[in-house]
Design a protein around this motif. Structure first.
Motif, PDB file in Angstrom:
ATOM      1  N   SER A  20     -29.934 -21.698   5.177  1.00 47.27           N
ATOM      2  CA  SER A  20     -30.816 -22.161   4.098  1.00 47.27           C
ATOM      3  C   SER A  20     -30.149 -22.125   2.726  1.00 47.27           C
ATOM      4  CB  SER A  20     -32.125 -21.358   4.101  1.00 47.27           C
ATOM      5  OG  SER A  20     -31.872 -19.985   4.135  1.00 47.27           O
ATOM      6  N   HIS A  21     -28.817 -22.043   2.687  1.00 52.44           N
ATOM      7  CA  HIS A  21     -28.116 -22.056   1.392  1.00 52.44           C
ATOM      8  C   HIS A  21     -27.436 -23.391   1.129  1.00 52.44           C
ATOM      9  CE1 HIS A  21     -27.503 -17.442   0.599  1.00 52.44           C
ATOM     10  NE2 HIS A  21     -28.769 -17.812   0.542  1.00 52.44           N
ATOM     11  N   SER A  22     -27.511 -23.836  -0.103  1.00 54.75           N
ATOM     12  CA  SER A  22     -26.705 -24.978  -0.539  1.00 54.75           C
ATOM     13  C   SER A  22     -25.277 -24.484  -0.824  1.00 54.75           C
ATOM     14  CB  SER A  22     -27.297 -25.576  -1.824  1.00 54.75           C
ATOM     15  OG  SER A  22     -27.137 -24.649  -2.884  1.00 54.75           O
ATOM     16  N   ARG A  23     -24.370 -25.416  -1.052  1.00 53.77           N
ATOM     17  CA  ARG A  23     -22.992 -25.050  -1.424  1.00 53.77           C
ATOM     18  C   ARG A  23     -22.984 -24.199  -2.695  1.00 53.77           C
ATOM     19  NH1 ARG A  23     -18.422 -23.644   0.376  1.00 53.77           N
ATOM     20  NH2 ARG A  23     -16.689 -24.023  -1.038  1.00 53.77           N
ATOM     21  N   ASP A  24     -23.833 -24.576  -3.661  1.00 49.02           N
ATOM     22  CA  ASP A  24     -23.908 -23.805  -4.916  1.00 49.02           C
ATOM     23  C   ASP A  24     -24.425 -22.392  -4.672  1.00 49.02           C
ATOM     24  OD1 ASP A  24     -22.902 -25.822  -6.398  1.00 49.02           O
ATOM     25  OD2 ASP A  24     -24.793 -26.375  -7.390  1.00 49.02           O
ATOM     26  N   ASP A  25     -25.453 -22.258  -3.821  1.00 46.47           N
ATOM     27  CA  ASP A  25     -25.975 -20.919  -3.489  1.00 46.47           C
ATOM     28  C   ASP A  25     -24.856 -20.061  -2.925  1.00 46.47           C
ATOM     29  OD1 ASP A  25     -28.611 -21.683  -4.109  1.00 46.47           O
ATOM     30  OD2 ASP A  25     -29.032 -22.299  -2.045  1.00 46.47           O
ATOM     31  N   CYS A  26     -24.089 -20.675  -2.021  1.00 40.17           N
ATOM     32  CA  CYS A  26     -23.012 -19.966  -1.341  1.00 40.17           C
ATOM     33  C   CYS A  26     -21.981 -19.453  -2.353  1.00 40.17           C
ATOM     34  CB  CYS A  26     -22.411 -20.935  -0.318  1.00 40.17           C
ATOM     35  SG  CYS A  26     -20.873 -20.418   0.352  1.00 40.17           S
TER      36      CYS A  26
END
Ligand code: AMP
Ligand code: MN
Ligand code: MN
Ligand code: MN
Length: 275
Positions: A222-228
């Protein structure tokens, strides 16, 4: 390098696959090391271990513990736990007790909205002893009260909606105490999902670290690249390791497939380097 997926569910909680079918899917999807992490229960681990041994997959016994932190629900994944540990199991019994009471209460609240038999309907959809909101969502969707499971959550089961019952789960130190007592490592699950302000996130990471937390789930289904990237930086700042997990619930669920995860960012210290 082996391929890791350290967060997944079976029908012992709110997933739809049996432990054996989950392990087979992991094998087919190229997962070498799989953690089975059902919500607040470990009854699926035995079958998962047998299936994993037969399939040549390394099984990491796990659990995803629901925690009440600052009036909010946070999920803490425990990895490498000893499922026979008495302290852990005593804690999980309390979690199940709250789940049973909450199920009755959700049923009463939906009853007042003219929806009959929701608790029995949800229980009939639970394959094990654990009952969760997903089982209510399945009932509501199948009975035509919502278009699908997602719609059932947003109409009835999330904060501010008629079937919402606030959590009374373990505290953060309790959950980490159970995990560590059983020899496991604690991981903050899908941190971007909590939508915490910067201040509250700092407080959570500080308390998690102080209670002996090991890692942040930097890569999550449930993470976007930015979240990651954001959580990779926070892991470094708080001297926490990084974990990765799809949070797979079954082929019907709208999230990503088991094992289909991007690699951890280079800056991360992977949790498994401590194994
Ligand atoms: P519970 O632990 O019983 O309160 O249920 C939490 C679970 O419900 C999560 O692990 C998800 O599997 C599922 N869930 C939560 N929110 C949603 C949503 N908006 N749509 C679909 N599933 C959800
Ligand atoms: Mn779930
Ligand atoms: Mn979760
Ligand atoms: Mn999960």
């Amino acid at each position: 390098m082996p391929h890791y997926d350290l967060h997944s569910h079976t029908y012992h909680s709110d997933g739809t696959l049996s432990p054996s079918d989950l392990v087979m899917r992991a094998r087919c999807n190229g997962v070498d090391v799989l953690a089975v992490t059902d919500h607040d229960i470990t009854t699926g681990i035995g079958e998962a271990r047998t299936a994993a041994d037969a399939a040549g997959v390394v099984l990491v016994p796990g659990v995803e513990i629901s925690v009440t932190w600052g009036a909010q629900t946070i999920h803490i994944v425990g990895l490498g736990i000893d499922t026979d540990d008495a302290c852990l199991q005593a804690g999980l019994v309390e979690q199940l007790r709250f789940r049973d009471w909450r199920a009755e209460e959700i049923g009463r609240r939906l009853e007042r909205k003219g929806i009959h038999g929701a608790c029995a309907g949800a229980r009939a959809r639970a394959r094990g002893v654990l009952i969760g909101r997903t089982h209510f969502a399945q009932f509501l969707a199948e009975e035509g009260h919502a278009r699908d499971v997602r719609d059932a959550f947003s109409k009835y089961l999330v904060r501010g909606k008629p079937g919402y019952v606030p959590g009374q789960w373990a505290s953060l130190p309790q959950a980490l105490g159970w995990i560590r007592a059983s020899g496991g490592q604690a991981v903050i699950a899908h941190p971007a999902r909590y939508k915490l302000s910067a201040t509250r996130l700092q407080r959570l990471l500080t308390e998690f670290k102080e209670s002996g937390g090991a890692a942040i789930e930097v890569v999550s289904g449930s993470h976007s690249r930015d979240d990651c990237l954001r959580f990779a930086a926070l892991a470094t700042r708080y001297d926490l390791m990084a974990s990765c997990g799809s949070d797979y619930h079954g082929p019907e669920a709208p999230w990503i497939d088991l094992g289909r995860l991007p690699p951890l960012p280079e800056s991360c210290r992977a949790l498994w380097t401590s194994w």
